[in-house]
Write an enzyme that holds these catalytic residues in place. Structure first.
Site, PDB file in Angstrom:
ATOM      1  N   ARG A 228      10.221 -11.329   4.423  1.00 19.87           N
ATOM      2  CA  ARG A 228      10.064 -11.173   3.179  1.00 19.87           C
ATOM      3  C   ARG A 228      11.416 -10.857   2.455  1.00 19.87           C
ATOM      4  NH1 ARG A 228       5.483  -9.007   0.799  1.00 19.87           N
ATOM      5  NH2 ARG A 228       6.392  -7.384  -0.092  1.00 19.87           N
TER       6      ARG A 228
ATOM      7  N   ARG B 225      21.602 -13.732   2.756  1.00 21.79           N
ATOM      8  CA  ARG B 225      22.433 -14.495   1.861  1.00 21.79           C
ATOM      9  C   ARG B 225      23.699 -14.298   2.220  1.00 21.79           C
ATOM     10  NH1 ARG B 225      20.196 -12.048  -2.836  1.00 21.79           N
ATOM     11  NH2 ARG B 225      17.949 -13.229  -3.322  1.00 21.79           N
TER      12      ARG B 225
ATOM     13  N   ARG C  88      -1.690   0.941   6.668  1.00 21.42           N
ATOM     14  CA  ARG C  88      -0.982   2.023   6.132  1.00 21.42           C
ATOM     15  C   ARG C  88      -1.347   2.914   5.081  1.00 21.42           C
ATOM     16  NH1 ARG C  88       1.410   4.863   9.979  1.00 21.42           N
ATOM     17  NH2 ARG C  88       3.505   5.466   8.643  1.00 21.42           N
TER      18      ARG C  88
ATOM     19  N   ARG D 179      11.510   5.820   0.790  1.00 24.65           N
ATOM     20  CA  ARG D 179      12.487   5.538  -0.609  1.00 24.65           C
ATOM     21  C   ARG D 179      12.074   6.766  -1.792  1.00 24.65           C
ATOM     22  NH1 ARG D 179       9.556  -0.525  -1.280  1.00 24.65           N
ATOM     23  NH2 ARG D 179       7.596   0.174  -1.503  1.00 24.65           N
TER      24      ARG D 179
ATOM     25  N   GLU E 169       8.423   8.430  -1.669  1.00 24.25           N
ATOM     26  CA  GLU E 169       7.235   7.632  -0.666  1.00 24.25           C
ATOM     27  C   GLU E 169       7.195   8.241   0.449  1.00 24.25           C
ATOM     28  OE1 GLU E 169       7.069   3.658  -1.355  1.00 24.25           O
ATOM     29  OE2 GLU E 169       7.068   3.596  -3.692  1.00 24.25           O
TER      30      GLU E 169
ATOM     31  N   TYR F 200      -1.198  -9.092   3.354  1.00 20.93           N
ATOM     32  CA  TYR F 200       0.011  -8.433   2.740  1.00 20.93           C
ATOM     33  C   TYR F 200       0.235  -9.410   1.484  1.00 20.93           C
ATOM     34  CZ  TYR F 200       4.410  -6.105   2.999  1.00 20.93           C
ATOM     35  OH  TYR F 200       5.640  -4.949   2.852  1.00 20.93           O
TER      36      TYR F 200
ATOM     37  N   ASP G 179       1.332 -10.329  -2.328  1.00 24.11           N
ATOM     38  CA  ASP G 179       2.201  -9.861  -3.448  1.00 24.11           C
ATOM     39  C   ASP G 179       1.140 -10.133  -4.625  1.00 24.11           C
ATOM     40  OD1 ASP G 179       4.387  -8.341  -2.618  1.00 24.11           O
ATOM     41  OD2 ASP G 179       5.418 -10.385  -2.428  1.00 24.11           O
TER      42      ASP G 179
HETATM   43  P1  FAD Z   1      -6.076  -3.149  -5.294  1.00 25.14           P
HETATM   44  O1  FAD Z   1      -4.971  -2.935  -6.482  1.00 25.14           O
HETATM   45  O2  FAD Z   1      -5.976  -2.134  -4.194  1.00 25.14           O
HETATM   46  O3  FAD Z   1      -7.499  -3.236  -6.055  1.00 25.14           O
HETATM   47  C1  FAD Z   1      -8.829  -2.897  -5.367  1.00 25.14           C
HETATM   48  C2  FAD Z   1      -9.583  -1.751  -6.153  1.00 25.14           C
HETATM   49  O4  FAD Z   1     -10.983  -1.607  -5.588  1.00 25.14           O
HETATM   50  C3  FAD Z   1      -9.047  -0.591  -6.121  1.00 25.14           C
HETATM   51  O5  FAD Z   1      -9.121   0.118  -7.436  1.00 25.14           O
HETATM   52  C4  FAD Z   1     -10.074   0.243  -5.401  1.00 25.14           C
HETATM   53  O6  FAD Z   1     -10.168   1.652  -6.111  1.00 25.14           O
HETATM   54  C5  FAD Z   1     -11.439  -0.439  -5.612  1.00 25.14           C
HETATM   55  N1  FAD Z   1     -12.307  -0.167  -4.620  1.00 25.14           N
HETATM   56  C6  FAD Z   1     -12.199  -0.257  -3.278  1.00 25.14           C
HETATM   57  N2  FAD Z   1     -13.157   0.209  -2.664  1.00 25.14           N
HETATM   58  C7  FAD Z   1     -14.256   0.406  -3.717  1.00 25.14           C
HETATM   59  C8  FAD Z   1     -15.467   0.730  -3.503  1.00 25.14           C
HETATM   60  N3  FAD Z   1     -16.104   0.781  -2.229  1.00 25.14           N
HETATM   61  N4  FAD Z   1     -16.182   0.953  -4.679  1.00 25.14           N
HETATM   62  C9  FAD Z   1     -15.583   0.701  -5.718  1.00 25.14           C
HETATM   63  N5  FAD Z   1     -14.322   0.436  -5.911  1.00 25.14           N
HETATM   64  C10 FAD Z   1     -13.547   0.108  -4.842  1.00 25.14           C
HETATM   65  N6  FAD Z   1       3.160  -6.742  -5.095  1.00 25.14           N
HETATM   66  C11 FAD Z   1       4.228  -7.392  -5.660  1.00 25.14           C
HETATM   67  O7  FAD Z   1       3.975  -8.490  -6.448  1.00 25.14           O
HETATM   68  N7  FAD Z   1       5.602  -6.738  -6.388  1.00 25.14           N
HETATM   69  C12 FAD Z   1       5.742  -5.420  -5.807  1.00 25.14           C
HETATM   70  O8  FAD Z   1       6.873  -4.891  -6.079  1.00 25.14           O
HETATM   71  C13 FAD Z   1       4.662  -4.724  -4.955  1.00 25.14           C
HETATM   72  N8  FAD Z   1       4.917  -3.624  -4.593  1.00 25.14           N
HETATM   73  C14 FAD Z   1       3.922  -2.813  -3.926  1.00 25.14           C
HETATM   74  C15 FAD Z   1       4.248  -1.390  -3.618  1.00 25.14           C
HETATM   75  C16 FAD Z   1       3.323  -0.872  -2.940  1.00 25.14           C
HETATM   76  C17 FAD Z   1       3.510   0.691  -2.360  1.00 25.14           C
HETATM   77  C18 FAD Z   1       1.842  -1.458  -2.485  1.00 25.14           C
HETATM   78  C19 FAD Z   1       1.037  -0.828  -1.771  1.00 25.14           C
HETATM   79  C20 FAD Z   1       1.755  -2.636  -3.038  1.00 25.14           C
HETATM   80  C21 FAD Z   1       2.733  -3.441  -3.611  1.00 25.14           C
HETATM   81  N9  FAD Z   1       2.548  -4.840  -4.015  1.00 25.14           N
HETATM   82  C22 FAD Z   1       3.424  -5.395  -4.729  1.00 25.14           C
HETATM   83  C23 FAD Z   1       1.170  -5.626  -3.862  1.00 25.14           C
HETATM   84  C24 FAD Z   1       0.075  -5.259  -4.892  1.00 25.14           C
HETATM   85  O9  FAD Z   1      -0.117  -3.837  -5.325  1.00 25.14           O
HETATM   86  C25 FAD Z   1      -0.951  -6.024  -4.552  1.00 25.14           C
HETATM   87  O10 FAD Z   1      -0.587  -7.354  -4.404  1.00 25.14           O
HETATM   88  C26 FAD Z   1      -2.036  -5.895  -5.774  1.00 25.14           C
HETATM   89  O11 FAD Z   1      -2.355  -4.640  -6.418  1.00 25.14           O
HETATM   90  C27 FAD Z   1      -3.407  -6.236  -5.009  1.00 25.14           C
HETATM   91  O12 FAD Z   1      -4.340  -6.323  -6.073  1.00 25.14           O
HETATM   92  P2  FAD Z   1      -6.015  -6.217  -5.442  1.00 25.14           P
HETATM   93  O13 FAD Z   1      -6.906  -6.366  -6.578  1.00 25.14           O
HETATM   94  O14 FAD Z   1      -6.454  -7.037  -4.234  1.00 25.14           O
HETATM   95  O15 FAD Z   1      -6.097  -4.603  -4.562  1.00 25.14           O
HETATM   96  N1  UDP Z   2      12.781  -3.181   5.242  1.00 27.50           N
HETATM   97  C1  UDP Z   2      13.901  -2.570   6.010  1.00 27.50           C
HETATM   98  N2  UDP Z   2      14.680  -1.978   5.489  1.00 27.50           N
HETATM   99  C2  UDP Z   2      14.870  -1.786   4.053  1.00 27.50           C
HETATM  100  C3  UDP Z   2      13.536  -2.500   3.283  1.00 27.50           C
HETATM  101  C4  UDP Z   2      12.908  -3.143   3.881  1.00 27.50           C
HETATM  102  O1  UDP Z   2      13.830  -2.847   7.434  1.00 27.50           O
HETATM  103  O2  UDP Z   2      15.740  -1.064   3.546  1.00 27.50           O
HETATM  104  C5  UDP Z   2      11.779  -4.203   6.001  1.00 27.50           C
HETATM  105  C6  UDP Z   2      10.738  -3.350   6.355  1.00 27.50           C
HETATM  106  O3  UDP Z   2      10.200  -3.496   7.633  1.00 27.50           O
HETATM  107  C7  UDP Z   2       9.615  -3.694   5.393  1.00 27.50           C
HETATM  108  C8  UDP Z   2       9.879  -4.985   5.304  1.00 27.50           C
HETATM  109  O4  UDP Z   2      11.353  -5.193   5.260  1.00 27.50           O
HETATM  110  O5  UDP Z   2       8.280  -3.441   5.508  1.00 27.50           O
HETATM  111  C9  UDP Z   2       9.695  -5.648   3.673  1.00 27.50           C
HETATM  112  O6  UDP Z   2      10.090  -4.872   2.704  1.00 27.50           O
HETATM  113  P1  UDP Z   2       9.493  -4.896   1.328  1.00 27.50           P
HETATM  114  O7  UDP Z   2      10.518  -4.172   0.588  1.00 27.50           O
HETATM  115  O8  UDP Z   2       9.104  -6.061   0.850  1.00 27.50           O
HETATM  116  O9  UDP Z   2       8.346  -3.840   1.493  1.00 27.50           O
HETATM  117  P2  UDP Z   2       7.115  -3.518   0.394  1.00 27.50           P
HETATM  118  O10 UDP Z   2       7.945  -3.625  -0.998  1.00 27.50           O
HETATM  119  O11 UDP Z   2       5.992  -4.398   0.552  1.00 27.50           O
HETATM  120  O12 UDP Z   2       6.933  -2.136   0.618  1.00 27.50           O
END
Ligand code: FAD
Ligand code: UDP
Length: 366
Positions: A172, A176, A249, A280, A300, A348, A350
């Site tokens: 991911r 560079r 996780r 982080r 986090e 996983y 985005d």
């Molecule tokens: P969710 O947002 O999880 O929505 C699912 C919904 O279903 C939730 O609101 C939940 O409450 C509901 N639900 C579940 N079970 C039930 C039930 N039984 N009854 C009623 N409701 C229910 N993507 C990026 O592009 N850029 C980023 O920088 C980025 N950072 C991230 C950082 C973190 C820490 C995490 C965890 C994810 C990140 N993502 C990022 C990914 C992004 O969050 C997801 O791609 C996106 O939110 C997924 O949308 P979703 O609708 O699939 O899931």
């Molecule tokens: N990662 C790492 N060191 C860092 C940042 C990321 O080793 O400082 C690795 C780690 O395994 C992580 C993966 O790169 O799970 C992807 O990172 P990303 O920032 O995309 O994770 P997310 O935003 O999905 O938490």
């Protein structure tokens, strides 16, 4: 009696995009969510005039122009470019792995010098086809960067040894040999002005929304409420975990309001040393170039998912992928239910990929 064309379980991004498309096509949708707010994990909340990403930092990035145009219907995006820094003990490095990182690590200036050091560190490891995250990381960046910037962070984040994790996770990150700290290679990137929740609010315009409603309890009394269901919760939960539990996780966010203007000088600072318990610290105001007098930060902490806490990351290792495939067979056999999103597809994803998947699903369905 059927009152709706679609019951959409989950008011996250997948559910909201589907609801928007279905409503546009003249369908009647009911969206339910067990949380007390819409937007799922992209939910942002205004604290002290700062949009706080309650479930972790979210930076929108994509290479797909159609998706970029699509999301821009719902918000204007700023010109934020994600450039995290990593702290390892008392050393600070730029991410992703680029000439700034290499120059600091080895006191060098030229790309060729960096390439030679990495090649030297790799030689003797005998990795031909990387089989896991450790091998993949070592063969991309050598031993120093792996030890200082990858191993500790990854093991904290995933709770597993790097040899037990799939190689794609580390792919991911860009690598560079230029002085470029942009964390993404995508053509389009930014943060929505006004926060993410407003995007989902607009997407859900025209749908009915029920919050604080858990599907499994609620459906017992509303069995025939809709023709079809779009389910974006955990796929194993839908089937009562009958084939066993998938692993996820989870993340715990410790959020603090600080009486200072600028705590860490950057939106994202990774702590890559194993001894620091969090992965982080996010300082939310920097996503929108804020100049408020206070600041809000979130630490986090990563943990294994257990019932009662939020699942965040599917763990796409061999064992879980096999179990997911078995659940997927059951899901395919459900003729009136569509499974989507990070939890429904155990993927996983985005945000841009979630939108793409929801649009594809809506395209087939409608
Ligand atoms: P969710 O947002 O999880 O929505 C699912 C919904 O279903 C939730 O609101 C939940 O409450 C509901 N639900 C579940 N079970 C039930 C039930 N039984 N009854 C009623 N409701 C229910 N993507 C990026 O592009 N850029 C980023 O920088 C980025 N950072 C991230 C950082 C973190 C820490 C995490 C965890 C994810 C990140 N993502 C990022 C990914 C992004 O969050 C997801 O791609 C996106 O939110 C997924 O949308 P979703 O609708 O699939 O899931
Ligand atoms: N990662 C790492 N060191 C860092 C940042 C990321 O080793 O400082 C690795 C780690 O395994 C992580 C993966 O790169 O799970 C992807 O990172 P990303 O920032 O995309 O994770 P997310 O935003 O999905 O938490």
């Amino acid at each position: 009696m059927k009152c709706y064309d679609y019951l959409i379980v989950g008011a996250g991004l997948f559910g909201a995009v589907f609801a928007h498309e279905a409503t546009k096509a003249g369908k009647k949708c009911l969206v339910i969510d067990k949380r007390n707010h819409i937007a799922g994990n992209i939910y942002s909340e205004n604290i002290e005039g700062i949009n706080v990403h309650k479930y972790g930092a979210h930076i929108f990035h994509t290479s797909n122009q159609n998706i970029w145009n699509y999301v821009n219907q719902f918000a204007e995006f700023n010109n934020y470019i994600n450039s995290p820094v990593a702290i390892y003990k008392d050393e600070l490095y730029n991410l992703p792995f680029n000439m700034n990182t290499f120059s600091k690590m080895w006191n060098i200036k030229k790309p060729q010098e960096a390439q030679e050091i990495i090649a030297k560190q790799k030689s003797g490891l005998n990795i031909e086809e990387p089989q896991n995250l450790e091998e993949q990381a070592l063969s991309l960046v050598g031993t120093d960067i792996y030890q200082k910037l990858i191993k500790g962070y990854t093991e904290k984040q995933w709770g597993r040894d790097c040899t037990e994790l799939p190689a794609f996770i580390i792919q991911r990150l860009p690598l560079r040999f230029t002085y470029d700290n942009n964390y993404f290679n995508d053509r389009y990137q930014g943060i929505p002005i006004g926060g993410y929740t407003a995007i989902v609010e607009k997407m859900l315009d025209g749908s009915e929304v029920l919050l604080d409603t858990d599907y499994f309890e609620w459906i017992k009394k509303h069995k025939d409420i809709a023709d079809r269901t779009v389910y974006t919760g955990m796929i194993d939960a839908y089937f009562g975990y009958k084939l066993g539990h998938l692993e996820y996780r989870s993340v715990r966010f410790e959020t603090e309001i600080l009486n200072e203007e600028n705590y860490q000088g950057n939106a994202v600072v990774n702590y890559t040393d194993r001894d620091v318990p969090y992965t982080r610290i996010i300082e939310h105001k920097h996503f929108e170039f804020g100049n408020q007098s206070k600041t809000v930060i979130s630490r986090e902490y990563s943990s294994e998912w257990k019932p009662g806490i939020e699942p965040y990351y599917p763990i796409n290792d061999e064992k879980n992928s096999k179990l997911y495939n078995a659940y997927k067979k059951l899901a395919d056999a459900e003729d009136r239910v569509i499974f989507g999103g990070r939890l429904g597809n155990y993927k996983y994803y985005d945000m841009d990929k979630v939108i793409e998947a929801a649009l594809e699903c809506a395209g087939k369905e409608l």
